[in-house]
Design a protein around this motif. Sequence first.
Motif, mmCIF file in Angstrom:
data_model
loop_
_atom_site.group_PDB
_atom_site.id
_atom_site.type_symbol
_atom_site.label_atom_id
_atom_site.label_comp_id
_atom_site.label_asym_id
_atom_site.label_seq_id
_atom_site.Cartn_x
_atom_site.Cartn_y
_atom_site.Cartn_z
ATOM 1 N N THR A 184 0.829 -1.206 0.000
ATOM 2 C CA THR A 184 0.000 0.000 0.000
ATOM 3 C C THR A 184 0.863 1.256 0.000
ATOM 4 O O THR A 184 1.919 1.313 0.632
ATOM 5 N N ASP A 187 1.485 5.330 3.263
ATOM 6 C CA ASP A 187 1.327 5.097 4.700
ATOM 7 C C ASP A 187 2.223 6.018 5.537
ATOM 8 O O ASP A 187 1.777 6.607 6.536
ATOM 9 N N HIS A 188 3.491 6.137 5.153
ATOM 10 C CA HIS A 188 4.409 6.935 5.968
ATOM 11 C C HIS A 188 4.017 8.413 5.962
ATOM 12 O O HIS A 188 3.881 9.042 7.021
ATOM 13 N N ALA A 191 0.868 9.085 7.913
ATOM 14 C CA ALA A 191 1.046 8.935 9.367
ATOM 15 C C ALA A 191 1.613 10.223 9.953
ATOM 16 O O ALA A 191 1.190 10.678 11.026
ATOM 17 N N ILE A 205 -3.293 5.530 11.538
ATOM 18 C CA ILE A 205 -2.419 5.368 10.377
ATOM 19 C C ILE A 205 -0.988 5.298 10.890
ATOM 20 O O ILE A 205 -0.531 6.177 11.609
ATOM 21 N N ARG A 206 -0.283 4.237 10.523
ATOM 22 C CA ARG A 206 1.065 4.019 11.010
ATOM 23 C C ARG A 206 2.063 4.050 9.850
ATOM 24 O O ARG A 206 1.767 3.588 8.745
ATOM 25 N N SER A 207 3.220 4.587 10.118
ATOM 26 C CA SER A 207 4.277 4.592 9.123
ATOM 27 C C SER A 207 4.651 3.167 8.737
ATOM 28 O O SER A 207 4.600 2.244 9.569
ATOM 29 N N ASP A 208 5.050 2.993 7.489
ATOM 30 C CA ASP A 208 5.490 1.680 7.013
ATOM 31 C C ASP A 208 7.005 1.518 7.094
ATOM 32 O O ASP A 208 7.548 0.566 6.530
ATOM 33 N N ASP A 262 -4.410 1.938 1.430
ATOM 34 C CA ASP A 262 -5.236 1.643 2.602
ATOM 35 C C ASP A 262 -6.411 2.628 2.669
ATOM 36 O O ASP A 262 -6.237 3.825 2.412
ATOM 37 N N GLN A 264 -7.905 4.071 5.091
ATOM 38 C CA GLN A 264 -7.672 5.192 6.001
ATOM 39 C C GLN A 264 -6.747 6.231 5.367
ATOM 40 O O GLN A 264 -6.942 7.444 5.528
ATOM 41 N N VAL A 265 -5.756 5.762 4.639
ATOM 42 C CA VAL A 265 -4.843 6.674 3.950
ATOM 43 C C VAL A 265 -5.581 7.403 2.841
ATOM 44 O O VAL A 265 -5.424 8.619 2.665
ATOM 45 N N ASN A 281 6.733 7.036 0.984
ATOM 46 C CA ASN A 281 6.696 5.695 1.577
ATOM 47 C C ASN A 281 8.093 5.391 2.115
ATOM 48 O O ASN A 281 9.092 5.812 1.535
#
Length: 348
Positions: A184, A187-188, A191, A205-208, A262, A264-265, A281
Amino acid sequence: MKKNYVRPLDLRHGSVDLSHGGGGRAMVQLISDVFGKAFDNEWLRQGDDGAVLPAPGPGERLVVATDAHVVSPLFFPGGDIGCLAVHGTVNDVAVMGARPLYLAASFILEEGFPLADLARIVASMAAAAREAGVPVVTGDTKVVEKGKGDGVFITTTGIGALPVGRSLSGANARAGDAVIVSGTLGDHGMAIMAQRENLAFDSEIRSDTAALHGLAAVAMAAAPGLRLLRDPTRGGLAATLNEIAQQSGVGVVLDEAAIPVDPQVAAACEFLGLDPLNIANEGKLIAVCPADEADALVAALRAHPLGARAARVGEAIADDHRFVQMKTAFGGRRMVDWLAGEQLPRIC
């Protein structure tokens, strides 16, 4: 090579602005016109995430990569500036096809920065280095006066070993190749933005952020004809594919429906008026390989914990203009261009 005709930098009266660090056209121009001209040499001219250098012994060459980290806030869901500094440089070495060996780190600290926060950052950095199996072997520390910095900035340099005969480069893509992402997107960056803007969602939302050399090794084993790997950090998928198109002299066509984002993203991007394709990312790979190896590569990536959402998202095409385009969900096409400015400053 086809040139992008843009207004020359005003080196007499101009100044640095945030767009020069945003991963888009302005940053490429700054690197080319200032750093590229001044430091010009055969290794820098390769134009990849790391430089392939001759090694003192037979059978391998050296890869060197360096990266500066100025992320704000320093701590964010899924990580912090410490682990990010390790992961970012390990990944720059790994996408060159090299085995990361060692890291060097330099710290610029601001007077008054809490020692407890510094210890937390260094502990996170050390844990990330141990997990990756890539030790920090040398470094430097400087302190600037209060108000002359922003807590802590970290620069890391990575050294890796590249087998003779292996060549992964942004110049290798060919028309007909498949374009694959390992998971995905966005994400980063989201976040970081969600924390900055105090956005609340059903789930955080969490960093990848992650070290990707294991995933890169899987990709190289699964696709013997692999052309290139890249980690789409600043500027996201859009900037990275435009770089590849320019280096390789091809176009790229993406399929919007195939690109994993994602929910949420996607919701956060819609709320903030951002495009997930432009968002940074820190734990994803872009792979380009011959079309007949794409299925095997996607399957191999999905079997790895960091590649569970891998997908084939497009293909390289013959295009003298070197455009990146996307087939939209409505059946049309739109251009996927470089960023015109800095959407998300201080993201990595």
